[in-house]
Scaffold this motif. Structure first.
Motif, PDB file in Angstrom:
ATOM      1  N   ARG A   1      -3.222   8.380  -6.621  1.00 32.68           N
ATOM      2  CA  ARG A   1      -2.892   7.754  -7.912  1.00 32.68           C
ATOM      3  C   ARG A   1      -1.443   7.298  -7.885  1.00 32.68           C
ATOM      4  NH1 ARG A   1      -4.680  10.644 -13.338  1.00 32.68           N
ATOM      5  NH2 ARG A   1      -6.649   9.835 -12.499  1.00 32.68           N
ATOM      6  N   PHE A   2      -1.240   6.031  -8.278  1.00 29.07           N
ATOM      7  CA  PHE A   2       0.096   5.439  -8.294  1.00 29.07           C
ATOM      8  C   PHE A   2       0.546   5.202  -9.727  1.00 29.07           C
ATOM      9  CE2 PHE A   2      -1.548   4.381  -4.117  1.00 29.07           C
ATOM     10  CZ  PHE A   2      -0.443   4.578  -3.293  1.00 29.07           C
ATOM     11  N   THR A   3       1.821   5.506  -9.994  1.00 28.91           N
ATOM     12  CA  THR A   3       2.397   5.350 -11.331  1.00 28.91           C
ATOM     13  C   THR A   3       3.665   4.519 -11.249  1.00 28.91           C
ATOM     14  OG1 THR A   3       1.556   7.531 -11.948  1.00 28.91           O
ATOM     15  CG2 THR A   3       3.236   6.568 -13.382  1.00 28.91           C
ATOM     16  N   LEU A   4       3.808   3.555 -12.154  1.00 33.72           N
ATOM     17  CA  LEU A   4       4.976   2.675 -12.163  1.00 33.72           C
ATOM     18  C   LEU A   4       6.252   3.466 -12.416  1.00 33.72           C
ATOM     19  CD1 LEU A   4       6.372  -0.142 -12.333  1.00 33.72           C
ATOM     20  CD2 LEU A   4       5.806  -0.136 -14.770  1.00 33.72           C
ATOM     21  N   ASN A   5       7.278   3.176 -11.615  1.00 33.29           N
ATOM     22  CA  ASN A   5       8.614   3.720 -11.831  1.00 33.29           C
ATOM     23  C   ASN A   5       9.363   2.748 -12.745  1.00 33.29           C
ATOM     24  OD1 ASN A   5      11.191   4.778 -11.715  1.00 33.29           O
ATOM     25  ND2 ASN A   5      11.564   4.126  -9.608  1.00 33.29           N
TER      26      ASN A   5
ATOM     27  N   THR B   1       4.561 -10.726 -13.560  1.00 34.55           N
ATOM     28  CA  THR B   1       3.256 -10.475 -12.945  1.00 34.55           C
ATOM     29  C   THR B   1       3.357  -9.367 -11.915  1.00 34.55           C
ATOM     30  OG1 THR B   1       2.646 -12.813 -13.210  1.00 34.55           O
ATOM     31  CG2 THR B   1       1.343 -11.501 -11.658  1.00 34.55           C
ATOM     32  N   ILE B   2       2.386  -8.455 -11.951  1.00 34.16           N
ATOM     33  CA  ILE B   2       2.274  -7.409 -10.929  1.00 34.16           C
ATOM     34  C   ILE B   2       0.933  -7.599 -10.227  1.00 34.16           C
ATOM     35  CG2 ILE B   2       2.134  -4.943 -10.461  1.00 34.16           C
ATOM     36  CD1 ILE B   2       3.833  -4.431 -12.915  1.00 34.16           C
ATOM     37  N   ALA B   3       0.988  -7.777  -8.907  1.00 28.82           N
ATOM     38  CA  ALA B   3      -0.226  -7.914  -8.102  1.00 28.82           C
ATOM     39  C   ALA B   3      -0.469  -6.606  -7.355  1.00 28.82           C
ATOM     40  CB  ALA B   3      -0.081  -9.072  -7.121  1.00 28.82           C
ATOM     41  N   LEU B   4      -1.597  -5.965  -7.641  1.00 26.53           N
ATOM     42  CA  LEU B   4      -1.913  -4.669  -7.050  1.00 26.53           C
ATOM     43  C   LEU B   4      -2.500  -4.835  -5.649  1.00 26.53           C
ATOM     44  CD1 LEU B   4      -3.557  -2.948 -10.151  1.00 26.53           C
ATOM     45  CD2 LEU B   4      -1.158  -2.941  -9.453  1.00 26.53           C
ATOM     46  N   PRO B   5      -2.374  -3.825  -4.798  1.00 30.21           N
ATOM     47  CA  PRO B   5      -2.902  -3.930  -3.432  1.00 30.21           C
ATOM     48  C   PRO B   5      -4.425  -3.885  -3.393  1.00 30.21           C
ATOM     49  CG  PRO B   5      -2.023  -1.732  -3.832  1.00 30.21           C
ATOM     50  CD  PRO B   5      -1.673  -2.555  -5.039  1.00 30.21           C
ATOM     51  N   GLN B   6      -4.969  -4.209  -2.226  1.00 36.17           N
ATOM     52  CA  GLN B   6      -6.416  -4.202  -2.015  1.00 36.17           C
ATOM     53  C   GLN B   6      -6.999  -2.833  -2.340  1.00 36.17           C
ATOM     54  OE1 GLN B   6      -8.025  -7.025  -0.803  1.00 36.17           O
ATOM     55  NE2 GLN B   6     -10.023  -6.050  -1.056  1.00 36.17           N
ATOM     56  N   GLY B   7      -8.115  -2.829  -3.076  1.00 36.90           N
ATOM     57  CA  GLY B   7      -8.812  -1.586  -3.380  1.00 36.90           C
ATOM     58  C   GLY B   7      -8.303  -0.841  -4.594  1.00 36.90           C
ATOM     59  N   ALA B   8      -7.308  -1.388  -5.289  1.00 40.93           N
ATOM     60  CA  ALA B   8      -6.731  -0.702  -6.450  1.00 40.93           C
ATOM     61  C   ALA B   8      -7.639  -0.844  -7.669  1.00 40.93           C
ATOM     62  CB  ALA B   8      -5.350  -1.262  -6.766  1.00 40.93           C
ATOM     63  N   THR B   9      -7.781   0.244  -8.419  1.00 39.65           N
ATOM     64  CA  THR B   9      -8.524   0.217  -9.686  1.00 39.65           C
ATOM     65  C   THR B   9      -7.665   0.853 -10.766  1.00 39.65           C
ATOM     66  OG1 THR B   9      -9.606   2.325  -9.143  1.00 39.65           O
ATOM     67  CG2 THR B   9     -10.791   0.315  -8.585  1.00 39.65           C
TER      68      THR B   9
ATOM     69  N   THR C   1       0.812  -1.223   0.000  1.00 41.84           N
ATOM     70  CA  THR C   1       0.000   0.000   0.000  1.00 41.84           C
ATOM     71  C   THR C   1       0.842   1.267   0.000  1.00 41.84           C
ATOM     72  OG1 THR C   1      -0.147  -0.148   2.426  1.00 41.84           O
ATOM     73  CG2 THR C   1      -1.959  -1.095   1.140  1.00 41.84           C
ATOM     74  N   ASP C   2       2.094   1.184   0.493  1.00 36.30           N
ATOM     75  CA  ASP C   2       2.945   2.381   0.531  1.00 36.30           C
ATOM     76  C   ASP C   2       3.767   2.573  -0.739  1.00 36.30           C
ATOM     77  OD1 ASP C   2       4.751   0.343   0.758  1.00 36.30           O
ATOM     78  OD2 ASP C   2       5.753   1.099   2.557  1.00 36.30           O
ATOM     79  N   GLY C   3       3.579   1.693  -1.729  1.00 38.28           N
ATOM     80  CA  GLY C   3       4.290   1.834  -3.000  1.00 38.28           C
ATOM     81  C   GLY C   3       5.538   0.984  -3.111  1.00 38.28           C
ATOM     82  N   THR C   4       6.021   0.432  -1.998  1.00 46.76           N
ATOM     83  CA  THR C   4       7.141  -0.507  -2.060  1.00 46.76           C
ATOM     84  C   THR C   4       6.590  -1.866  -2.486  1.00 46.76           C
ATOM     85  OG1 THR C   4       6.935  -1.052   0.298  1.00 46.76           O
ATOM     86  CG2 THR C   4       8.439   0.743  -0.297  1.00 46.76           C
ATOM     87  N   ALA C   5       7.431  -2.889  -2.523  1.00 44.31           N
ATOM     88  CA  ALA C   5       6.956  -4.176  -3.022  1.00 44.31           C
ATOM     89  C   ALA C   5       7.812  -5.332  -2.510  1.00 44.31           C
ATOM     90  CB  ALA C   5       6.955  -4.183  -4.553  1.00 44.31           C
ATOM     91  N   HIS C   6       7.191  -6.503  -2.482  1.00 38.64           N
ATOM     92  CA  HIS C   6       7.919  -7.749  -2.260  1.00 38.64           C
ATOM     93  C   HIS C   6       8.009  -8.452  -3.614  1.00 38.64           C
ATOM     94  CE1 HIS C   6       9.374 -11.378  -0.268  1.00 38.64           C
ATOM     95  NE2 HIS C   6       8.563 -12.055  -1.077  1.00 38.64           N
TER      96      HIS C   6
ATOM     97  N   GLU D   1      -5.428   3.675  -9.073  1.00 38.17           N
ATOM     98  CA  GLU D   1      -5.827   4.536  -7.971  1.00 38.17           C
ATOM     99  C   GLU D   1      -6.334   3.720  -6.796  1.00 38.17           C
ATOM    100  OE1 GLU D   1      -7.240   8.360 -10.727  1.00 38.17           O
ATOM    101  OE2 GLU D   1      -8.726   7.207  -9.581  1.00 38.17           O
ATOM    102  N   VAL D   2      -6.129   4.253  -5.627  1.00 34.02           N
ATOM    103  CA  VAL D   2      -6.647   3.646  -4.394  1.00 34.02           C
ATOM    104  C   VAL D   2      -7.391   4.720  -3.621  1.00 34.02           C
ATOM    105  CG1 VAL D   2      -6.083   2.549  -2.203  1.00 34.02           C
ATOM    106  CG2 VAL D   2      -4.786   1.949  -4.254  1.00 34.02           C
TER     107      VAL D   2
END
Length: 252
Positions: free
Chosen positions: A132-136, A159-167, A35-40, A206-207
């Motif tokens: 709104r989130f944008t890929l770096n 594969t990119i898995a988006l967080p809960q609530g993302a559209t 949710t904070d934009g970082t990733a595993h 967006e979330v």
């Protein structure tokens, strides 16, 4: 003639190690966006061990508990950071390896699990509760073309898995995801690309934060402001008390 045969023998000896090279099967790279934009990130490389020597080399690595990418890289060039790495520091790396008998008896895999330190997507607040989130794109570590386009090789799955609530964001009716083709599973919020593929990677989503978060944020800010004003309020009340006492003393 003898000299030519000797050269041929030397060439065959030099080519022998190449003939024993490991054979790649596939590479799967999965990014779980937080949710904070970082990733595993999880990267699974599957390859074949084609000779007894290769099988023993793999067993030796398992027995010794090798835990660095360098120690496993000899099995496949795919064993490296494809997200972050050179572009961004990573943390909490774990490496697991084992057989893949469901694919083939001589199939083996090496899996990298790690966390990105930098943001995989950059967030921008565009409303009171919408981010709104944008890929770096620069954080992608896949091979690049001469025009700096990202290259997915054959049998590479990204594969990119988006967080809960993302559209996904739409502009002029077009979803802001690329390049095509890709598969989007709306129920799981996952986007998958299959190699070979080359292009510029784009992703916007967006979330919307829950109303409760906005209310909590409002009262939290109000509380912090009151705490900041508390010393001033205490000073003001003290001054009023002192002035009142002085007035009473003067009248007395």
């Amino acid at each position: 003639m003898k000299f030519s045969l000797a050269l041929l023998a030397v060439a065959l000896l030099l080519a022998l190690p190449l003939a024993q090279a490991y054979t790649d099967h596939s590479l799967s790279v999965t990014v779980l966006v937080k949710t904070d934009g970082t990733a595993h990130v999880r990267e699974k490389t599957i390859f074949y061990v084609d000779t007894d020597a290769e099988i023993e080399a793999f067993k030796d690595n398992l027995k010794l508990g090798k835990s660095t990418i360098l120690a496993w890289k000899k099995f496949s060039d795919n064993i490296r950071y494809h997200i972050g790495g050179v572009q961004s520091p990573v943390d909490n790396l774990t490496i697991t390896a084992g057989p893949e008998y469901d694919i083939k008896q001589n199939a083996r895999s090496v899996t990298l699990d790690y966390d990105l330190v930098d943001k995989f997507v950059e967030g921008e607040k565009i409303g009171s509760r919408t981010i709104r989130f944008t890929l770096n794109e620069e954080i992608l570590g896949f091979d690049k073309s001469e025009t700096r386009q990202t290259i997915l090789g054959s049998n590479v799955y990204f594969t990119i898995a988006l967080p809960q609530g993302a559209t996904l964001v739409k502009k002029d009716g077009a979803v802001q995801v690329g390049p095509s083709p890709y598969e989007y599973d709306e129920s799981n919020r996952t986007i998958m690309w299959f190699g070979p593929s080359t292009g510029r990677w784009i992703l916007e989503y967006e979330v919307e934060e829950p109303l409760s978060d906005e209310v909590f944020g409002f009262f939290s800010d109000l509380y912090n402001k009151l705490v900041e004003l508390l010393p001033l309020a205490v000073l003001l009340v003290s001054a009023i008390v002192i002035l009142t006492m002085l007035v009473k003393m003067k009248r007395a």
